[in-house]
Scaffold this motif. Structure first.
Motif, mmCIF file in Angstrom:
data_model
loop_
_atom_site.group_PDB
_atom_site.id
_atom_site.type_symbol
_atom_site.label_atom_id
_atom_site.label_comp_id
_atom_site.label_asym_id
_atom_site.label_seq_id
_atom_site.Cartn_x
_atom_site.Cartn_y
_atom_site.Cartn_z
ATOM 1 N N ASN A 209 0.927 -1.032 -0.050
ATOM 2 C CA ASN A 209 -0.241 0.222 0.145
ATOM 3 C C ASN A 209 0.932 1.235 -0.097
ATOM 4 N N TYR A 210 2.068 1.234 -0.675
ATOM 5 C CA TYR A 210 2.929 2.261 -0.785
ATOM 6 C C TYR A 210 2.365 3.273 -1.835
ATOM 7 N N SER A 211 1.387 4.262 -1.388
ATOM 8 C CA SER A 211 0.457 4.996 -2.454
ATOM 9 C C SER A 211 1.277 6.364 -2.943
ATOM 10 N N TRP A 212 2.265 6.714 -2.081
ATOM 11 C CA TRP A 212 2.929 7.902 -2.370
ATOM 12 C C TRP A 212 4.314 7.729 -2.636
ATOM 13 N N MET A 213 5.091 8.297 -3.472
ATOM 14 C CA MET A 213 6.363 8.219 -3.669
ATOM 15 C C MET A 213 6.860 9.469 -4.328
ATOM 16 N N ASP A 214 8.375 9.942 -4.084
ATOM 17 C CA ASP A 214 8.792 10.873 -4.862
ATOM 18 C C ASP A 214 10.559 10.545 -4.948
ATOM 19 N N ILE A 215 11.161 11.308 -5.633
ATOM 20 C CA ILE A 215 12.663 10.823 -5.800
ATOM 21 C C ILE A 215 13.375 12.023 -5.291
ATOM 22 N N ILE A 216 14.606 11.808 -4.653
ATOM 23 C CA ILE A 216 15.338 12.668 -4.125
ATOM 24 C C ILE A 216 16.774 12.389 -4.470
ATOM 25 N N GLU B 213 10.439 3.665 7.419
ATOM 26 C CA GLU B 213 11.016 4.260 6.197
ATOM 27 C C GLU B 213 11.468 3.736 5.081
ATOM 28 N N ILE B 214 10.921 3.857 3.788
ATOM 29 C CA ILE B 214 11.340 3.054 2.592
ATOM 30 C C ILE B 214 11.971 3.941 1.655
ATOM 31 N N VAL C 166 3.041 5.103 2.768
ATOM 32 C CA VAL C 166 1.778 4.507 2.984
ATOM 33 C C VAL C 166 0.701 5.901 3.385
ATOM 34 N N GLY C 167 0.057 6.573 2.275
ATOM 35 C CA GLY C 167 -0.616 7.722 2.520
ATOM 36 C C GLY C 167 0.203 8.619 2.344
#
Length: 179
Positions: free
Chosen positions: A60-67, A94-95, A150-151
């Protein structure tokens, strides 16, 4: 494959490996007993990778970004590097998925000793809520990572001591039950 080891107590450059002599390697099973999970993925094809898609669905990893952490790419680079290296915990897992470059996640074991986890392209790690940890670049001074949540993302680190948070208490209970 990810490599992990117990760290020495040196206060020299945080980007150095800091291996004990002789080296004391830490296995994936030892990391699992701390609640740390590891996966190896295809970072060259992360945008279309069916394995990543399935992990995101299942967890349920619904949000992501790249740093991108590099002095030329990250605003307030020096300040951020110091903040990342402060020992802290989060109230959520923390993923992190390394898309390019390399760095170290340090986690505390059940006896409060530091374990250094070397992360490179293709490595995905999940640190459980409540575990004390920190992050630093290695001597290459560059990493590009996907952050998954998640969220809605919560970025708040709680610097040590933070033992009264429910996430820390739950993590300590997990360690006691795993022993």
């Amino acid at each position: 494959m990810v490599e992990a080891w117990y760290m020495d107590e040196s206060q020299e450059d945080q980007r150095a490996p800091h291996r004990l002599r002789p080296n004391r390697a830490v296995s994936l099973e030892q990391l699992r007993r701390l609640g740390v999970t590891y996966r190896k993925l295809d970072a060259d094809n992360y945008e279309t990778d069916p394995c990543l898609k399935e992990i995101r669905r299942a967890e349920n990893y619904s949000w992501m970004d790249i740093i991108t952490i590099h002095k030329d790419k990250l605003p307030n680079y020096e300040e951020k590097i110091k903040t990342f290296y402060e020992e802290h915990l989060h109230l959520d897992d923390e993923i992190r998925y390394i898309l390019d470059g390399s760095g170290y996640f340090d986690v505390r074991d059940k006896d409060d000793k530091w374990i250094r986890i070397s992360m490179e392209k293709g490595d995905m790690i999940t640190l459980p809520a409540g575990i004390y940890h920190r992050f630093t670049l290695d001597e290459n001074n560059y990493v590009k990572a996907m952050r998954l949540f998640v969220g809605e993302p919560v970025w708040t680190p709680y610097n040590r001591p933070a033992d009264d948070f429910p996430a820390r208490k739950q993590y300590m209970k997990f360690l006691a039950e795993a022993a």
